[in-house]
Design a protein around this motif. Structure first.
Motif, PDB file in Angstrom:
ATOM      1  N   ALA A 146     -22.133  26.904  21.878  1.00  0.00           N
ATOM      2  CA  ALA A 146     -21.904  27.776  21.230  1.00  0.00           C
ATOM      3  C   ALA A 146     -21.372  28.459  20.270  1.00  0.00           C
ATOM      4  N   ALA A 147     -21.596  28.871  20.853  1.00  0.00           N
ATOM      5  CA  ALA A 147     -21.115  29.566  20.370  1.00  0.00           C
ATOM      6  C   ALA A 147     -20.553  29.610  19.541  1.00  0.00           C
ATOM      7  N   PHE A 178     -22.832  32.329  24.033  1.00  0.00           N
ATOM      8  CA  PHE A 178     -21.415  31.969  23.988  1.00  0.00           C
ATOM      9  C   PHE A 178     -20.574  33.045  24.665  1.00  0.00           C
ATOM     10  N   GLY A 210     -18.906  27.623  24.816  1.00  0.00           N
ATOM     11  CA  GLY A 210     -20.313  27.567  25.158  1.00  0.00           C
ATOM     12  C   GLY A 210     -20.786  26.132  25.252  1.00  0.00           C
TER      13      GLY A 210
END
Length: 192
Positions: free
Chosen positions: A4-5, A143, A161
């Motif tokens: 993620a994020a 995320f 994430g």
């Protein structure tokens, strides 16, 4: 790479977040547009069966976040990573990650994330959903963001994430190397 994020989810948490030993910033205090600072740290790990794995970071990235003063959900994040800047403790591994087997950095010089939704989940936490594009392939990723501080014109978040690399055709080495890339990012933003 279900990240993620990183890319990239920072904004919303800070809107109503509380920093340790300080009053919670309100939307008026946090509202504005922030450029992601080069002082940020974009780290990742890919675990290996039996222990070990790949630890790395990206040293070149850019991004912007906009915190809406009226609604956390109207905030936005955009983030770009440059795979050519990937670094690991072993140079041969960094070279392999840049190669056509993984990032194919010569053909696809950027990995991007654009938020599509921000949801506050606590006093200083949020979830950021968005579209991640790597190797010309785009998927929705999510995320988790935790506000770490707001001081003057600088805001700080931790963003985590998991991204499934097979979704972006980067699954070389599985199952020895796991499919999940775990991102752990300390993001700093400077208000414009």
């Amino acid at each position: 790479m279900r990240i993620a994020a990183m890319t990239f989810v920072l904004l919303p948490a800070l809107l109503c977040a509380s920093a340790p030993q300080a009053a919670a910033p309100d939307l008026a205090q946090a509202a504005g547009t922030y450029d992601i600072s080069g002082a940020s740290q974009i780290r990742f790990t890919v675990d290996q069966v039996g222990g070990g794995g790949i630890n790395g970071k990206f040293t070149r990235f850019a991004g912007r976040l906009r915190i809406d003063g009226n609604s956390v959900g109207a905030s936005t994040v955009s983030f770009t990573l440059y795979p050519q800047s990937v670094a690991t403790p072993e140079q041969r591994m960094a070279d392999f990650l840049r190669s056509s087997a993984v990032f194919d950095a010569d053909t696809y010089p950027t990995v991007t994330f654009r938020s599509t939704a921000v949801r506050q989940t606590g006093d200083n936490t949020a979830i950021v959903d968005g579209m991640l594009t790597a190797r010309g392939i785009t998927h929705r990723e999510q995320f988790a963001v935790r506000l770490q501080g707001l001081k003057g014109k600088t805001i700080a978040f931790n963003v985590t994430g998991d991204v499934y690399r097979s979704r972006y055709k980067m699954d070389v080495g599985t199952p020895i190397y796991l499919n999940v890339v775990k991102f752990d990012m300390d993001i700093r933003g400077d208000r414009r």
